[in-house]
Motif scaffolding. Structure first.
Motif, PDB file in Angstrom:
ATOM      1  N   SER A   1     -17.741  -4.783 -24.373  1.00 49.38           N
ATOM      2  CA  SER A   1     -19.134  -4.830 -24.827  1.00 49.38           C
ATOM      3  C   SER A   1     -20.021  -4.764 -23.600  1.00 49.38           C
ATOM      4  O   SER A   1     -19.798  -5.499 -22.632  1.00 49.38           O
ATOM      5  CB  SER A   1     -19.417  -6.127 -25.598  1.00 49.38           C
ATOM      6  OG  SER A   1     -18.571  -6.237 -26.725  1.00 49.38           O
ATOM      7  N   THR A   2     -21.015  -3.875 -23.619  1.00 45.85           N
ATOM      8  CA  THR A   2     -21.869  -3.699 -22.447  1.00 45.85           C
ATOM      9  C   THR A   2     -23.312  -4.051 -22.757  1.00 45.85           C
ATOM     10  O   THR A   2     -23.810  -3.807 -23.865  1.00 45.85           O
ATOM     11  CB  THR A   2     -21.807  -2.251 -21.933  1.00 45.85           C
ATOM     12  OG1 THR A   2     -22.254  -1.361 -22.972  1.00 45.85           O
ATOM     13  CG2 THR A   2     -20.386  -1.869 -21.528  1.00 45.85           C
TER      14      THR A   2
ATOM     15  N   GLY B   1     -21.466  -7.324 -18.778  1.00 48.74           N
ATOM     16  CA  GLY B   1     -20.564  -6.800 -19.783  1.00 48.74           C
ATOM     17  C   GLY B   1     -19.485  -7.819 -20.097  1.00 48.74           C
ATOM     18  O   GLY B   1     -19.341  -8.831 -19.406  1.00 48.74           O
ATOM     19  N   MET B   2     -18.729  -7.539 -21.138  1.00 48.88           N
ATOM     20  CA  MET B   2     -17.662  -8.427 -21.564  1.00 48.88           C
ATOM     21  C   MET B   2     -16.450  -7.583 -21.919  1.00 48.88           C
ATOM     22  O   MET B   2     -16.569  -6.522 -22.533  1.00 48.88           O
ATOM     23  CB  MET B   2     -18.130  -9.242 -22.776  1.00 48.88           C
ATOM     24  CG  MET B   2     -17.138 -10.244 -23.307  1.00 48.88           C
ATOM     25  SD  MET B   2     -17.908 -11.334 -24.563  1.00 48.88           S
ATOM     26  CE  MET B   2     -18.237 -10.158 -25.892  1.00 48.88           C
ATOM     27  N   PHE B   3     -15.282  -8.036 -21.498  1.00 48.02           N
ATOM     28  CA  PHE B   3     -14.038  -7.327 -21.780  1.00 48.02           C
ATOM     29  C   PHE B   3     -13.042  -8.314 -22.350  1.00 48.02           C
ATOM     30  O   PHE B   3     -12.967  -9.471 -21.900  1.00 48.02           O
ATOM     31  CB  PHE B   3     -13.476  -6.708 -20.500  1.00 48.02           C
ATOM     32  CG  PHE B   3     -12.126  -6.066 -20.679  1.00 48.02           C
ATOM     33  CD1 PHE B   3     -12.016  -4.820 -21.281  1.00 48.02           C
ATOM     34  CD2 PHE B   3     -10.970  -6.703 -20.260  1.00 48.02           C
ATOM     35  CE1 PHE B   3     -10.772  -4.228 -21.463  1.00 48.02           C
ATOM     36  CE2 PHE B   3      -9.722  -6.116 -20.430  1.00 48.02           C
ATOM     37  CZ  PHE B   3      -9.628  -4.869 -21.035  1.00 48.02           C
TER      38      PHE B   3
ATOM     39  N   LEU C   1      -8.624 -13.211 -25.229  1.00 46.31           N
ATOM     40  CA  LEU C   1      -8.442 -13.437 -23.802  1.00 46.31           C
ATOM     41  C   LEU C   1      -9.255 -12.394 -23.050  1.00 46.31           C
ATOM     42  O   LEU C   1      -9.158 -11.197 -23.338  1.00 46.31           O
ATOM     43  CB  LEU C   1      -6.966 -13.304 -23.421  1.00 46.31           C
ATOM     44  CG  LEU C   1      -6.620 -13.362 -21.934  1.00 46.31           C
ATOM     45  CD1 LEU C   1      -6.870 -14.758 -21.370  1.00 46.31           C
ATOM     46  CD2 LEU C   1      -5.169 -12.939 -21.699  1.00 46.31           C
ATOM     47  N   GLY C   2     -10.083 -12.815 -22.086  1.00 49.05           N
ATOM     48  CA  GLY C   2     -10.865 -11.831 -21.342  1.00 49.05           C
ATOM     49  C   GLY C   2     -11.876 -12.471 -20.433  1.00 49.05           C
ATOM     50  O   GLY C   2     -11.758 -13.636 -20.052  1.00 49.05           O
ATOM     51  N   GLY C   3     -12.912 -11.686 -20.088  1.00 47.26           N
ATOM     52  CA  GLY C   3     -13.937 -12.170 -19.175  1.00 47.26           C
ATOM     53  C   GLY C   3     -15.041 -11.158 -19.000  1.00 47.26           C
ATOM     54  O   GLY C   3     -15.364 -10.389 -19.911  1.00 47.26           O
ATOM     55  N   PHE C   4     -15.616 -11.121 -17.802  1.00 46.59           N
ATOM     56  CA  PHE C   4     -16.710 -10.201 -17.524  1.00 46.59           C
ATOM     57  C   PHE C   4     -16.243  -8.748 -17.539  1.00 46.59           C
ATOM     58  O   PHE C   4     -15.072  -8.447 -17.274  1.00 46.59           O
ATOM     59  CB  PHE C   4     -17.327 -10.486 -16.150  1.00 46.59           C
ATOM     60  CG  PHE C   4     -18.019 -11.814 -16.063  1.00 46.59           C
ATOM     61  CD1 PHE C   4     -19.081 -12.122 -16.900  1.00 46.59           C
ATOM     62  CD2 PHE C   4     -17.616 -12.757 -15.146  1.00 46.59           C
ATOM     63  CE1 PHE C   4     -19.723 -13.340 -16.819  1.00 46.59           C
ATOM     64  CE2 PHE C   4     -18.241 -13.991 -15.053  1.00 46.59           C
ATOM     65  CZ  PHE C   4     -19.296 -14.284 -15.893  1.00 46.59           C
ATOM     66  N   GLY C   5     -17.175  -7.838 -17.816  1.00 47.51           N
ATOM     67  CA  GLY C   5     -16.910  -6.409 -17.789  1.00 47.51           C
ATOM     68  C   GLY C   5     -18.086  -5.659 -17.220  1.00 47.51           C
ATOM     69  O   GLY C   5     -19.116  -6.250 -16.871  1.00 47.51           O
ATOM     70  N   PRO C   6     -17.981  -4.330 -17.125  1.00 50.42           N
ATOM     71  CA  PRO C   6     -19.074  -3.520 -16.573  1.00 50.42           C
ATOM     72  C   PRO C   6     -20.323  -3.560 -17.444  1.00 50.42           C
ATOM     73  O   PRO C   6     -20.247  -3.707 -18.661  1.00 50.42           O
ATOM     74  CB  PRO C   6     -18.482  -2.095 -16.550  1.00 50.42           C
ATOM     75  CG  PRO C   6     -17.008  -2.283 -16.642  1.00 50.42           C
ATOM     76  CD  PRO C   6     -16.800  -3.523 -17.455  1.00 50.42           C
TER      77      PRO C   6
ATOM     78  N   TYR D   1      -9.316  -7.900 -14.230  1.00 52.47           N
ATOM     79  CA  TYR D   1      -8.312  -8.962 -14.163  1.00 52.47           C
ATOM     80  C   TYR D   1      -8.694 -10.014 -13.121  1.00 52.47           C
ATOM     81  O   TYR D   1      -8.297 -11.176 -13.213  1.00 52.47           O
ATOM     82  CB  TYR D   1      -6.945  -8.360 -13.838  1.00 52.47           C
ATOM     83  CG  TYR D   1      -5.780  -9.288 -14.072  1.00 52.47           C
ATOM     84  CD1 TYR D   1      -5.336  -9.570 -15.360  1.00 52.47           C
ATOM     85  CD2 TYR D   1      -5.112  -9.889 -13.002  1.00 52.47           C
ATOM     86  CE1 TYR D   1      -4.269 -10.414 -15.588  1.00 52.47           C
ATOM     87  CE2 TYR D   1      -4.034 -10.739 -13.218  1.00 52.47           C
ATOM     88  CZ  TYR D   1      -3.622 -10.995 -14.513  1.00 52.47           C
ATOM     89  OH  TYR D   1      -2.551 -11.845 -14.733  1.00 52.47           O
ATOM     90  N   GLY D   2      -9.466  -9.605 -12.126  1.00 46.69           N
ATOM     91  CA  GLY D   2      -9.874 -10.524 -11.070  1.00 46.69           C
ATOM     92  C   GLY D   2     -11.014 -11.434 -11.450  1.00 46.69           C
ATOM     93  O   GLY D   2     -11.340 -12.376 -10.726  1.00 46.69           O
ATOM     94  N   GLN D   3     -11.651 -11.195 -12.600  1.00 45.15           N
ATOM     95  CA  GLN D   3     -12.732 -12.060 -13.064  1.00 45.15           C
ATOM     96  C   GLN D   3     -12.174 -13.375 -13.603  1.00 45.15           C
ATOM     97  O   GLN D   3     -11.000 -13.453 -13.986  1.00 45.15           O
ATOM     98  CB  GLN D   3     -13.518 -11.358 -14.169  1.00 45.15           C
ATOM     99  CG  GLN D   3     -14.142 -10.027 -13.765  1.00 45.15           C
ATOM    100  CD  GLN D   3     -15.158 -10.181 -12.668  1.00 45.15           C
ATOM    101  OE1 GLN D   3     -16.003 -11.065 -12.725  1.00 45.15           O
ATOM    102  NE2 GLN D   3     -15.097  -9.328 -11.668  1.00 45.15           N
ATOM    103  N   PRO D   4     -12.997 -14.420 -13.658  1.00 43.86           N
ATOM    104  CA  PRO D   4     -12.550 -15.652 -14.322  1.00 43.86           C
ATOM    105  C   PRO D   4     -12.153 -15.335 -15.766  1.00 43.86           C
ATOM    106  O   PRO D   4     -12.922 -14.719 -16.502  1.00 43.86           O
ATOM    107  CB  PRO D   4     -13.795 -16.546 -14.277  1.00 43.86           C
ATOM    108  CG  PRO D   4     -14.602 -16.016 -13.137  1.00 43.86           C
ATOM    109  CD  PRO D   4     -14.360 -14.541 -13.114  1.00 43.86           C
TER     110      PRO D   4
END
Length: 459
Positions: free
Chosen positions: A331-332, A337-339, A282-287, A435-438
């Motif tokens: 992952s950056t 990025g991906m979280f 479970l996740g989405g975009f990251g820095p 948390y605010g990312q899709p």
């Protein structure tokens, strides 16, 4: 101690250096042809790790070349005009060394760990591989079968399947969403000439970054690299400069993708595999990799899912016994990025586990962590960083990633200072942005129905 600003491309002949503590010193030189050499000499070390990097990965492949970067990783070990595959393998086995390679989405690295006395040999062999690979047609055909077996092995690992599919959900049709190794279809279709064209286009002096750490003499290594590149027939124009670094993206904000064209809506994916356990992501975009909040992200991961005392471990495993493996990760890349949060659980517990993952993520985004959690998270990352740098391979890799990605090498003291500067509010604010990312949910397991669509948390 000061940080080492690696700066833009650089000018041939210009060198920067910095003391990194305990007598260690980092040096960076730009050689003719635009080749960059970075070393960290560590007094008393009897080993050394050498790496030859090309700042090109799977995201850089054009249509008709998908899988070529990973294909090259295999083919460079198959021989040059001066040594065949057996000679390459024997050179390292004869001295008890290790040689390997790794392909990423944004770079490829060929590396070896040997005794310091054998570093000239390692340098000669790897530079020969990088500059003079034959890419023989017969070897190409046989290695295609090896890679197809490697891809089949990955498809047999449900955790690997989950991560590949998850990246595809987060990044969509963007090149970052493609599998690094290609697919059976692309590997089966790519011709030898396409891989050779890819090799000729991206393996150039301006793209080459050489890093070494341990018992290494910087000046001697520069001479050995230049000699090896010259033997390989690469151009060494004194006026050439290194290739520009990859363009970086702006920091993401709530519900805004870091890179145009990436998915802007949540998604759920269920992949059927005949397994005893469900693999949940479970996740989405990251820095992105150059985002200053990357230090906050490491602390956030430590608190949320990076240790036995983390929230996910305690809530999902210790209190409820719902999973053996549960953690968070980031992952950056240069511009994105991906979280994500991972858990392996019984198929019938997927919905409950997803609810717990989402709940702990949401709590981190809405309520500041305690001072004890903050200190424990910072302490964990400080200890992991220092212990990791006891290894020459880690230091070699750190040099390469710094040069290729951020263009900034931080000393250990500077890195620790940035970790210590992270506050509880920093962690909460980043968690809220994440948390605010899709949000995307991937579930791999023995399902006949779309369990992910049912379990996906709604905003």
């Amino acid at each position: 101690m000061p940080q080492l600003p690696l700066g833009p491309a650089g000018t041939p002949g210009v060198e920067v250096r910095v003391e990194t503590g305990a007598g260690a010193q980092v040096r960076r030189s730009v050689l003719p042809g635009g080749i960059r050499v970075l070393t960290e000499a560590m007094p008393g070390q009897r080993s050394a790790t050498f790496g030859a990097w090309v700042a090109v990965g799977s995201r850089d492949e054009t249509d008709g070349h998908h899988g070529s970067t990973h294909f090259l990783e295999h083919l460079l070990f198959k021989g040059t005009p001066t040594r065949d595959a057996m000679a390459i393998a024997s050179a390292f086995d004869a001295v008890g060394g290790e040689a390997n390679a790794a392909t990423g989405k944004e770079h490829t690295c060929y590396y070896a760990r040997v005794l310091d006395a054998d570093l000239p040999m390692a340098t000669e062999v790897i530079v020969d591989m990088v500059t003079s690979a034959l890419l023989d047609e017969g070897e190409f055909a046989s290695e295609r079968e090896v890679i197809l077996e490697e891809l089949a092995m990955t498809e047999d690992d449900p955790a690997d399947v989950a991560y590949e599919r998850f990246a595809g959900q987060v990044f969509g049709q963007h090149p970052l969403g493609r599998p690094i190794g290609g697919t059976p279809a692309t590997i089966g279709a790519v011709p030898r000439d396409a891989v050779y064209e890819h090799y000729q286009r991206v393996y150039t002096p301006a793209e080459l970054v050489v890093t070494a750490a341990g018992g290494v003499d910087h000046d001697a290594l520069c001479e050995q690299v230049l000699a090896g590149v010259a033997r390989g027939g690469w151009s060494l124009e004194t006026s050439a400069v290194p290739a520009a670094r990859r363009a970086t993206g702006e920091a993401f904000t709530s519900r805004v993708a870091a890179v145009p064209g990436m998915p802007t809506e949540a998604s759920a994916l269920t992949v059927h595999r005949s397994t005893e356990q469900a693999n949940v992501l479970l996740g989405g975009f990251g820095p992105a990799g150059n985002d200053e909040r990357r230090f906050t992200l490491t602390v956030l991961n430590a608190v949320l899912g990076g240790s036995m005392s983390s929230r996910l471990f305690q809530e999902v495993r210790e209190k409820r016994g719902l999973a053996y493996a549960v953690y968070s990760f980031g992952s950056t890349f240069a511009d994105a990025g991906m979280f994500g949060l991972y858990a392996g659980c019984a198929p019938g517990k997927v919905t409950q586990v997803v609810e717990l993952l989402d709940e702990q993520w949401r709590l981190l985004a809405t309520e500041p962590i305690s001072s004890d959690e903050l200190e424990r998270g910072i302490g964990q990352m400080r200890g992991a960083l220092v212990l990791g740098l006891e290894d020459t391979s880690s230091r070699m890799s750190r040099l390469g990633r710094s040069e290729i990605t951020t263009g900034e090498f931080l000393t250990l003291d500077e890195t620790l200072a940035r970790l210590r500067a992270v506050t509880a509010e920093d962690v909460r604010a980043l968690a809220a942005d994440l948390y605010g990312q899709p949000r995307h949910l991937t579930v791999v397991g023995p399902f006949e129905t779309d369990v992910a669509a049912t379990a996906l948390p709604r905003s």
